[in-house]
Scaffold this active site. Structure first.
Site, PDB file in Angstrom:
ATOM      1  N   ARG A 108     -22.018  44.970 -49.930  1.00 34.78           N
ATOM      2  CA  ARG A 108     -21.826  44.028 -48.804  1.00 34.78           C
ATOM      3  C   ARG A 108     -20.776  44.643 -47.902  1.00 34.78           C
ATOM      4  O   ARG A 108     -19.653  44.906 -48.340  1.00 34.78           O
ATOM      5  CB  ARG A 108     -21.368  42.657 -49.308  1.00 34.78           C
ATOM      6  CG  ARG A 108     -20.945  41.751 -48.165  1.00 34.78           C
ATOM      7  CD  ARG A 108     -20.782  40.307 -48.562  1.00 34.78           C
ATOM      8  NE  ARG A 108     -22.069  39.695 -48.813  1.00 34.78           N
ATOM      9  CZ  ARG A 108     -22.251  38.380 -48.904  1.00 34.78           C
ATOM     10  NH1 ARG A 108     -21.237  37.561 -48.758  1.00 34.78           N
ATOM     11  NH2 ARG A 108     -23.447  37.883 -49.137  1.00 34.78           N
ATOM     12  N   HIS A 135     -29.332  40.330 -43.527  1.00 37.38           N
ATOM     13  CA  HIS A 135     -29.087  39.839 -44.894  1.00 37.38           C
ATOM     14  C   HIS A 135     -30.454  39.774 -45.584  1.00 37.38           C
ATOM     15  O   HIS A 135     -31.005  38.708 -45.838  1.00 37.38           O
ATOM     16  CB  HIS A 135     -28.406  38.462 -44.833  1.00 37.38           C
ATOM     17  CG  HIS A 135     -27.781  38.029 -46.123  1.00 37.38           C
ATOM     18  ND1 HIS A 135     -27.805  38.801 -47.268  1.00 37.38           N
ATOM     19  CD2 HIS A 135     -27.115  36.886 -46.461  1.00 37.38           C
ATOM     20  CE1 HIS A 135     -27.154  38.153 -48.231  1.00 37.38           C
ATOM     21  NE2 HIS A 135     -26.743  36.994 -47.774  1.00 37.38           N
ATOM     22  N   GLN A 138     -31.288  37.851 -48.987  1.00 37.11           N
ATOM     23  CA  GLN A 138     -31.268  36.395 -48.785  1.00 37.11           C
ATOM     24  C   GLN A 138     -32.617  35.915 -48.238  1.00 37.11           C
ATOM     25  O   GLN A 138     -33.221  34.983 -48.758  1.00 37.11           O
ATOM     26  CB  GLN A 138     -30.141  36.040 -47.789  1.00 37.11           C
ATOM     27  CG  GLN A 138     -30.104  34.580 -47.403  1.00 37.11           C
ATOM     28  CD  GLN A 138     -29.538  33.700 -48.500  1.00 37.11           C
ATOM     29  OE1 GLN A 138     -28.461  33.960 -49.006  1.00 37.11           O
ATOM     30  NE2 GLN A 138     -30.261  32.656 -48.884  1.00 37.11           N
ATOM     31  N   ASP A 227     -27.476  28.089 -40.477  1.00 37.59           N
ATOM     32  CA  ASP A 227     -26.384  28.868 -41.081  1.00 37.59           C
ATOM     33  C   ASP A 227     -25.121  28.530 -40.291  1.00 37.59           C
ATOM     34  O   ASP A 227     -25.179  27.897 -39.228  1.00 37.59           O
ATOM     35  CB  ASP A 227     -26.713  30.377 -40.998  1.00 37.59           C
ATOM     36  CG  ASP A 227     -25.718  31.256 -41.750  1.00 37.59           C
ATOM     37  OD1 ASP A 227     -24.899  30.713 -42.513  1.00 37.59           O
ATOM     38  OD2 ASP A 227     -25.753  32.492 -41.558  1.00 37.59           O
ATOM     39  N   CYS A 267     -28.356  29.234 -46.285  1.00 37.97           N
ATOM     40  CA  CYS A 267     -27.979  30.265 -47.262  1.00 37.97           C
ATOM     41  C   CYS A 267     -26.647  29.966 -47.948  1.00 37.97           C
ATOM     42  O   CYS A 267     -26.390  30.471 -49.034  1.00 37.97           O
ATOM     43  CB  CYS A 267     -27.937  31.633 -46.581  1.00 37.97           C
ATOM     44  SG  CYS A 267     -26.688  31.757 -45.302  1.00 37.97           S
ATOM     45  N   ARG A 293     -32.176  33.290 -55.697  1.00 41.15           N
ATOM     46  CA  ARG A 293     -31.683  34.638 -55.410  1.00 41.15           C
ATOM     47  C   ARG A 293     -31.782  35.521 -56.656  1.00 41.15           C
ATOM     48  O   ARG A 293     -32.125  36.689 -56.573  1.00 41.15           O
ATOM     49  CB  ARG A 293     -30.208  34.586 -54.941  1.00 41.15           C
ATOM     50  CG  ARG A 293     -29.919  33.759 -53.702  1.00 41.15           C
ATOM     51  CD  ARG A 293     -30.164  34.491 -52.428  1.00 41.15           C
ATOM     52  NE  ARG A 293     -29.513  35.781 -52.291  1.00 41.15           N
ATOM     53  CZ  ARG A 293     -28.273  35.976 -51.849  1.00 41.15           C
ATOM     54  NH1 ARG A 293     -27.534  34.950 -51.471  1.00 41.15           N
ATOM     55  NH2 ARG A 293     -27.772  37.198 -51.721  1.00 41.15           N
TER      56      ARG A 293
END
Ligand code: CP
Ligand code: NVA
Length: 309
Positions: A108, A135, A138, A227, A267, A293
Site C-alpha cells: 500500500r 484500489h 477492493q 467512499d 469500502c 476481501r
C-alpha cells in the site's frame, strides 16, 4: 508469475476466473475457522510480505488471513523501520532482498511511481493494496459481493457511485469496462474524475454518465457505492471540499430514488458521506463486503502464483 497492480492490466477472462475460484473457495469453507487451511494447502511454504505506507485495517487483516488459509504465511514490514524510507537503500536493492526472502509482495503506497519501480526490480509478484490512482483488490472483491448478493452477473445491474472521484472509483470505472456494466457517477461539477481516467473511458468507447445531481445518479440503481470525501493524504482544502459534497450525502431520501432492493456498499472506513440510518439499515452490506476481501484476495494470490484452478 503475475503482478496485480491495476484491473486495467488484467484480461477480463482472468478477472472472471478469479471470481469463480473465490466463490468455490468461499463455499467450501462454510464450516471452517479463520485459520483453518484450504484443502491441498495450495500456497504451502510461501511467504507474503506486506508493507503499508498508509493506514490500513481491512487490507492488512484480509491479506493475512488469505495467505494463511492457502497454507502460507505473512510478514508485515513497517516502512519506517526499513533503510528504504530513510533514503539509505534503493528500491532496486530492497526489491532484490524481498524477492529472495519472500514469495509475493503486497504494497500500500502513497506513490504509483514507487509501485512501478518495485515491479521493475522484483522477481516475485507485487500486489497493489491501494495507491493514489487505484484500489484494485477492493473493487474486484466488491464485484464479487454485488454478484453474490444480487445473484446476477454485474452487467445486468445498474451501478451508481455517489461521492468523491478517487482511487476506489477509478478502479470501479476500469472494472465497468472490463465487466461491461452500466455506471452512473454523482459528484460536484468541480470534482469530476481526472483527465487520465476520462481519456481511458473515451479510448475504450465506454459511456459513463456523470451527474451533478445525486438524485439523477441514484435513479433506478441496484447498487449504490460511496467512499470518504477526504481520502488518506488528500491534500485539499478539506472544509471547502466537504462543503461541496454536502448534498451528496447518502440518506434515506437519496436511497428512495434507487430501486427498492438497492444495496449500499462502502469500502470503509467511513466519514460523513453516509447517514447512520442508511449505514445501519438492512440495505447496507458493508460488513459482508469487508469480509469478502479475504475470499477474493486468496484467488488473486493464486492468480499471481499461476495456481488458479
Ligand atoms: N477498504 C480498505 O482498504 O480498508 P483499509 O484501509 O482499512 O485497509
Ligand atoms: N479512498 C480511500 C480508500 C480507503 C480504503 C483512501 O484512499 O483513503
Amino acid at each position: 508469475m503475475k503482478h496485480f497492480i491495476s484491473i486495467k492490466d488484467i484480461p477480463a477472462k482472468d478477472l472472471r476466473k478469479i471470481l469463480i475460484d473465490a466463490k468455490k473457495r468461499k463455499n467450501s469453507r462454510k464450516y471452517l475457522s479463520n485459520l483453518d487451511i484450504d484443502k491441498g494447502s495450495p500456497l504451502k511454504g510461501k511467504l507474503l510480505i506486506q508493507m503499508f505506507e498508509k493506514s490500513s485495517l481491512r487490507t492488512r487483516l484480509s491479506f493475512y488471513l488469505a495467505i494463511k488459509q492457502l497454507g502460507g504465511s505473512a510478514l508485515t514490514l513497517r516502512p519506517d523501520e526499513l533503510h528504504l524510507s530513510r533514503g539509505g537503500e534503493s528500491i532496486g536493492d530492497t526489491a532484490k532482498i524481498l524477492s529472495s526472502f519472500g514469495n509475493a509482495f503486497m504494497f500500500r503506497t502513497d506513490s504509483d511511481k514507487k509501485l512501478e519501480e518495485f515491479k521493475k526490480h522484483l522477481s516475485i509478484p507485487v500486489i497493489n493494496g491501494l495507491s493514489p490512482s487505484s484500489h484494485p483488490t477492493q473493487i474486484l472483491s466488491d464485484i464479487f459481493t454485488v454478484e453474490e448478493i444480487k445473484k446476477k452477473p454485474i452487467h445486468k445491474l445498474n451501478i451508481a457511485w455517489i461521492g468523491d472521484c478517487n482511487n476506489v472509483l477509478n478502479s470501479l470505472i476500469v472494472a465497468s469496462i472490463k465487466f461491461s456494466f452500466k455506471l452512473k457517477i454523482g459528484c460536484p461539477k468541480k470534482y469530476k474524475p481526472d483527465k487520465k481516467i476520462m481519456d481511458y473511458i473515451k479510448k475504450n468507447n465506454n459511456k459513463i454518465d456523470i451527474y451533478s445531481s445525486p438524485e439523477k445518479a441514484s435513479f433506478n440503481a441496484d447498487v449504490l457505492f460511496s467512499d470518504k470525501v477526504i481520502s488518506i493524504n488528500d491534500k485539499v482544502n478539506k472544509i471547502k471540499k466537504l462543503k461541496s459534497f454536502k448534498k451528496f450525502k447518502i440518506d434515506k431520501n437519496l436511497m428512495s430514488y434507487a430501486k427498492k432492493d438497492c444495496i449500499f456498499l462502502h469500502c470503509l472506513p467511513r466519514g460523513n458521506e453516509v447517514d447512520e440510518k442508511v449505514f445501519s439499515s438492512k440495505q447496507s452490506k458493508v460488513w459482508i463486503q469487508a469480509l469478502n476481501r479475504v475470499h477474493v484476495q486468496k484467488s488473486i494470490l493464486l492468480y499471481c502464483f499461476g495456481k488458479l484452478r
